[in-house]
Motif scaffolding. Structure first.
Motif, short mmCIF file in Angstrom:
data_model
loop_
_atom_site.label_atom_id
_atom_site.label_comp_id
_atom_site.label_asym_id
_atom_site.label_seq_id
_atom_site.Cartn_x
_atom_site.Cartn_y
_atom_site.Cartn_z
N ALA A 1 -2.34 7.86 -10.31
CA ALA A 1 -3.10 7.38 -9.14
C ALA A 1 -4.28 8.28 -8.78
CB ALA A 1 -2.16 7.25 -7.95
N MET B 1 -3.02 9.36 0.24
CA MET B 1 -3.57 8.03 -0.01
C MET B 1 -4.05 7.37 1.28
SD MET B 1 -0.68 6.71 -2.71
CE MET B 1 0.08 7.85 -3.86
N ARG C 1 -8.52 -0.37 2.62
CA ARG C 1 -7.93 -1.68 2.29
C ARG C 1 -7.26 -2.33 3.49
NH1 ARG C 1 -3.62 -0.92 -1.63
NH2 ARG C 1 -3.81 -3.16 -2.00
N SER D 1 -7.40 7.51 -8.45
CA SER D 1 -8.35 6.83 -7.57
C SER D 1 -7.80 6.64 -6.16
CB SER D 1 -8.74 5.48 -8.16
OG SER D 1 -7.60 4.63 -8.27
N LYS D 2 -6.49 6.75 -6.00
CA LYS D 2 -5.88 6.53 -4.69
C LYS D 2 -5.67 7.83 -3.92
CE LYS D 2 -3.30 2.37 -6.06
NZ LYS D 2 -1.96 1.73 -6.11
N MET D 3 -5.36 8.91 -4.64
CA MET D 3 -5.00 10.17 -3.99
C MET D 3 -6.24 11.03 -3.74
SD MET D 3 -1.55 11.21 -6.10
CE MET D 3 -1.46 12.80 -5.27
N SER D 4 -6.19 11.80 -2.67
CA SER D 4 -7.25 12.74 -2.38
C SER D 4 -7.24 13.87 -3.40
CB SER D 4 -7.06 13.32 -0.97
OG SER D 4 -7.89 14.44 -0.76
N GLY E 1 0.81 -1.21 0.00
CA GLY E 1 0.00 0.00 0.00
C GLY E 1 0.84 1.26 0.00
N TYR E 2 2.01 1.17 0.63
CA TYR E 2 2.92 2.31 0.70
C TYR E 2 4.31 1.88 0.21
CZ TYR E 2 -0.56 4.68 3.61
OH TYR E 2 -1.71 5.27 4.08
N TYR F 1 -7.72 5.84 1.10
CA TYR F 1 -7.76 4.67 0.20
C TYR F 1 -7.13 3.46 0.86
CZ TYR F 1 -6.62 1.69 -3.81
OH TYR F 1 -6.50 0.63 -4.67
N ASN F 2 -5.96 3.66 1.48
CA ASN F 2 -5.28 2.52 2.11
C ASN F 2 -5.97 2.07 3.39
OD1 ASN F 2 -3.08 1.95 0.34
ND2 ASN F 2 -2.11 3.85 0.97
N TRP G 1 -4.43 15.59 -5.82
CA TRP G 1 -4.39 15.09 -7.18
C TRP G 1 -5.09 16.06 -8.12
CZ3 TRP G 1 -7.09 14.07 -11.50
CH2 TRP G 1 -6.45 13.30 -12.48
#
Length: 374
Positions: free
Chosen positions: A190, A330, A337, A192-195, A45-46, A333-334, A199
Motif C-alpha cells: 500500500a 492512511m 475518498r 499509495s495509501k500510506m504516509s 477504506g478501513y 488517502y481515505n 511506509w
C-alpha cells in the motif's frame, strides 16, 4: 506440586477482569450472530481496524520478549535471566493465543481461520504470516509444556521435552524473527495509501526492531508486576540489564526512523499539523525519544520506579506505532475518498475482554503452575 498459597484467587482486580471477560464474550457472541457490520465500524477504506491494530499487531509485538529471553537463557546461557524465562515464555504464549482469538473475530469468515494450513499460497505474504503464527504458537506451546508436565508429575514427558528444548528455541527464534518482520511486509502493498512517515521498503525491519524493544520492555514490565503482586523475587540486576538492552535497541530504532524521515519522507511532513504528522510526533516522543533520554542517565536506568515508567512509555509507543501503520497512516488517502472510521464501543469492549483473559490466565498459571520455579 501444590498451588502457590501467596497468590489469592479472588481479588477486586480479578473480579473486574472476570466481568470484562464476560462482557467481551457477550460482544463476541453478538459479532458471530450478526456479523462485522453490526459489531464494528469497519468499511472498505478501513477493513483492518482497531482489533487488528491493537490486538494482533500490538499483541504479537508484546510477545517478542519470549524468543528474546529464551534465546538469552537457552542459547547464550545468560544465567542471570533464567528466573524470568518461564514468565517470558508464558507471556509470549498467551500473547499469541490472544492474537489468534482477536484475528478469529476480526476476519470476515472466522471459521476459515485454519484454511492457510491446508490451502497453501506460498506467493502471498498473508499466507506466510498465517503459517508463522501457526508454527510459532505451536512452538511456544512446546516451550510452555514443561511447567504443565511438572505440575502433573509427568516425568517422562518432561525429560523428552527438555531433550529437544534447545532445538525448539532455535526454531522459535527463527520463526519469531521472520514473523515480526513479515507483519510489516504485509503493508508494503500500500505505498499509495500510506504516509511516507511510515511506509518504506524497510518497514519489515522497522517492525522487527521495534518488536524487540517492546519485548524487552514488556518482560521487564510484567516481571515488576509479578515481583509486587505475585511474590516473584528477582535480582534487580535483571531489570538493569533489560533497561540497557532497551536503550541499545531504541537507539538503533531511532536511527532507522531518522533515516526514513529524511530519505523517504521529509521533516516538514512531521510538523505540518496534519493527523499523520501529529500521530508520528506523538509516537516518536513517548515511545522513542523520552525513553532514550531517560535511559541514557545511569542513575535513572538503575531506578526501578523510573524504569517501570519507561517500560510503559515504550509499550505505549510501539502499540501506537502499530495503530499508526494500520490506521492513521492512511488518514489522508481515505479522507480524499470521503471514508472515515472510528472504533465502535463493541470493538473496545471485546479488546478489553481479550486482554483481561490473558492477564487472568497468567495469574492462574502463576498460582497453579511452577511458573517461578527457575
Amino acid at each position: 506440586m501444590e498451588s502457590n498459597p501467596h497468590i489469592k484467587t479472588w481479588t477486586p482486580a480479578t473480579i473486574v477482569m472476570v466481568v470484562l471477560i464476560i462482557l467481551g464474550s457477550a460482544v463476541a457472541v453478538y459479532r458471530m450472530l450478526y456479523g462485522l457490520g453490526a459489531a464494528t465500524n469497519l468499511n472498505d477504506g478501513y477493513p483492518w481496524g482497531f482489533w487488528l491494530g491493537l490486538d494482533v499487531l500490538g499483541g504479537v509485538a508484546m510477545a517478542a520478549g519470549g524468543f528474546i529471553i529464551a534465546c538469552a537463557v537457552y542459547l547464550f546461557n545468560w544465567k542471570k535471566y533464567r528466573p524470568i524465562v518461564r514468565p517470558a515464555i508464558l507471556t509470549a504464549f498467551l500473547g499469541y493465543l490472544m492474537a489468534v482469538i482477536a484475528l478469529f473475530f476480526d476476519i470476515g469468515h472466522p471459521f476459515r481461520l485454519a484454511h492457510p494450513a491446508v490451502m497453501w499460497q506460498y506467493h502471498s505474504v498473508m499466507w506466510v504470516v498465517a503459517m508463522h503464527v501457526i508454527f510459532y504458537t505451536t512452538t511456544l506451546g512446546l516451550e510452555f509444556s514443561p511447567m504443565l508436565f511438572e505440575r502433573l508429575g509427568w516425568n517422562r514427558a518432561l525429560k523428552a521435552v527438555n531433550k529437544i528444548m534447545i532445538g525448539a528455541v532455535i526454531f522459535g527464534v527463527m520463526l519469531s524473527t521472520l514473523h515480526q518482520s513479515s507483519l510489516g511486509a504485509v503493508f508494503l502493498i500500500a505505498p499509495s495509501k500510506m504516509s511516507p512517515l511510515w511506509w518504506d521498503t524497510k518497514l519489515p525491519f522497522h517492525f522487527l526492531v521495534s518488536a524487540v524493544a517492546m519485548g524487552l520492555s514488556m518482560v521487564s514490565f510484567e516481571t515488576m508486576l509479578s515481583y509486587k503482586f505475585l511474590k516473584h523475587k528477582v535480582d534487580k540486576e535483571v531489570f538493569y540489564g533489560l533497561a540497557r538492552g532497551s536503550l541499545i535497541v531504541l537507539s538503533f530504532y531511532l536511527l532507522l526512523k531518522v533515516y526514513q524521515l529524511f530519505a523517504v519522507a521529509s521533516p516538514g511532513m512531521a510538523f505540518d499539523g496534519s493527523v499523520e504528522g501529529n500521530m508520528y510526533l506523538l509516537e516518536m516522543l513517548i515511545g522513542v525519544i523520552i525513553p532514550i533520554a531517560v535511559l541514557c542517565v545511569k542513575k535513572y536506568r538503575t531506578n526501578l520506579g523510573i524504569v517501570f515508567s519507561v517500560n510503559m512509555l515504550v509499550i505505549a509507543g510501539v502499540l501506537l506505532n502499530r495503530l499508526n501503520v494500520c490506521l492513521f497512516s492512511m488518514e489522508q488517502y481515505n479522507t480524499w475518498r470521503g471514508v472515515t472510521y472510528g472504533p465502535s464501543w463493541m470493538e473496545f469492549l471485546l479488546s478489553l475482554g481479550i486482554i483481561s483473559l490473558g492477564v487472568f490466565l497468567y495469574k492462574m498459571s502463576a498460582k497453579h503452575l511452577p511458573l517461578f520455579s527457575h
